[in-house]
Design an enzyme around this catalytic site. Structure first.
Site, mmCIF file in Angstrom:
data_model
loop_
_atom_site.group_PDB
_atom_site.id
_atom_site.type_symbol
_atom_site.label_atom_id
_atom_site.label_comp_id
_atom_site.label_asym_id
_atom_site.label_seq_id
_atom_site.Cartn_x
_atom_site.Cartn_y
_atom_site.Cartn_z
ATOM 1 N N ARG A 75 32.908 42.548 -19.842
ATOM 2 C CA ARG A 75 33.146 42.820 -18.280
ATOM 3 C C ARG A 75 31.656 42.798 -17.804
ATOM 4 O O ARG A 75 30.705 43.876 -18.264
ATOM 5 C CB ARG A 75 33.638 44.243 -18.059
ATOM 6 N N GLY A 80 27.143 48.190 -21.933
ATOM 7 C CA GLY A 80 26.841 47.331 -22.877
ATOM 8 C C GLY A 80 26.608 45.903 -22.570
ATOM 9 O O GLY A 80 25.821 45.111 -23.196
ATOM 10 N N CYS A 81 27.138 45.460 -21.587
ATOM 11 C CA CYS A 81 27.165 43.936 -21.040
ATOM 12 C C CYS A 81 25.888 43.667 -20.460
ATOM 13 O O CYS A 81 25.243 42.703 -20.460
ATOM 14 C CB CYS A 81 28.504 43.441 -20.253
ATOM 15 N N THR A 82 25.509 44.752 -19.739
ATOM 16 C CA THR A 82 24.024 44.737 -18.792
ATOM 17 C C THR A 82 23.237 44.690 -19.744
ATOM 18 O O THR A 82 22.139 43.852 -19.864
ATOM 19 C CB THR A 82 24.092 45.961 -17.870
ATOM 20 N N SER A 85 22.959 41.305 -21.604
ATOM 21 C CA SER A 85 22.427 40.209 -20.662
ATOM 22 C C SER A 85 21.122 40.260 -20.229
ATOM 23 O O SER A 85 20.532 39.349 -20.471
ATOM 24 C CB SER A 85 23.409 40.127 -19.588
#
Length: 178
Positions: A75, A80-82, A85
């Site tokens: 998401r 964690g995704c930030t 990325s």
């Protein structure tokens, strides 16, 4: 498990693999050496890809002749995704990857949310929008039976469109992978 910088170097090294490495996760629908599925997806910031403009779609076939790293995350705009990325963004700034490598992030988020993610974190690469879970399901990386998000998996795809390496074990809080 590898720290993000070490993993990025391992990914860069995997770019030269011939497909002799086996996939790590037997639950995937694909393995090393398989052709990466040809699923056309919209992408936020697609104009970062040569010959593409807003509203276009992209497939791996469009990128033939280039090595492609596609990392899936659950998401946009979450912790964690930030972290993941931004890790790819930072390694690109350090020029860890060869110049002819294309980096793509991917999730089931729509273009509007993906663009906000790009703008918020100054991400220099396109983010694929698999809102209908076509590619996610074809790869076998839905996070559960209801397919509410993608698992955190990274694919290195060779210049012929075949999967050269799969990274499928991730600890997002520390950006470490097995």
């Amino acid at each position: 498990m590898l720290r993000f910088a070490a993993r990025a170097v391992a990914i860069a090294a995997a770019i030269t693999l011939t497909g002799a490495v086996m996939a790590d996760d037997t639950t995937l629908n694909v393995k090393v050496g398989d052709k990466f599925p040809e699923v056309a997806l919209k992408a936020a910031q697609i104009d970062k890809l040569a010959g593409k403009k807003a509203g276009d779609t992209v497939t791996i076939a469009d990128l033939k002749g280039k090595t492609v790293i596609v990392f899936f995350y659950p998401r946009a705009l979450t912790g964690g995704c930030t972290t993941e990325s931004c890790g790819f963004r930072d390694e690109m700034k350090k020029e860890t990857f060869p110049k002819d490598v294309v980096i793509l992030g991917a999730s089931n988020d729509d273009e509007k949310l993906q663009q906000k993610f790009i703008d918020t974190n100054t991400l220099p690469y396109p983010l694929l929008c698999d809102t209908e879970f076509k590619l996610i399901k074809e790869l076998g990386i839905a996070n559960n039976a209801k397919a509410t998000a993608a698992k955190r998996v990274t694919f290195v795809i060779d210049k012929e469109g075949k999967i050269a390496k799969i990274y499928d074990k991730v600890t997002p809080a520390s950006t470490r992978r097995k």
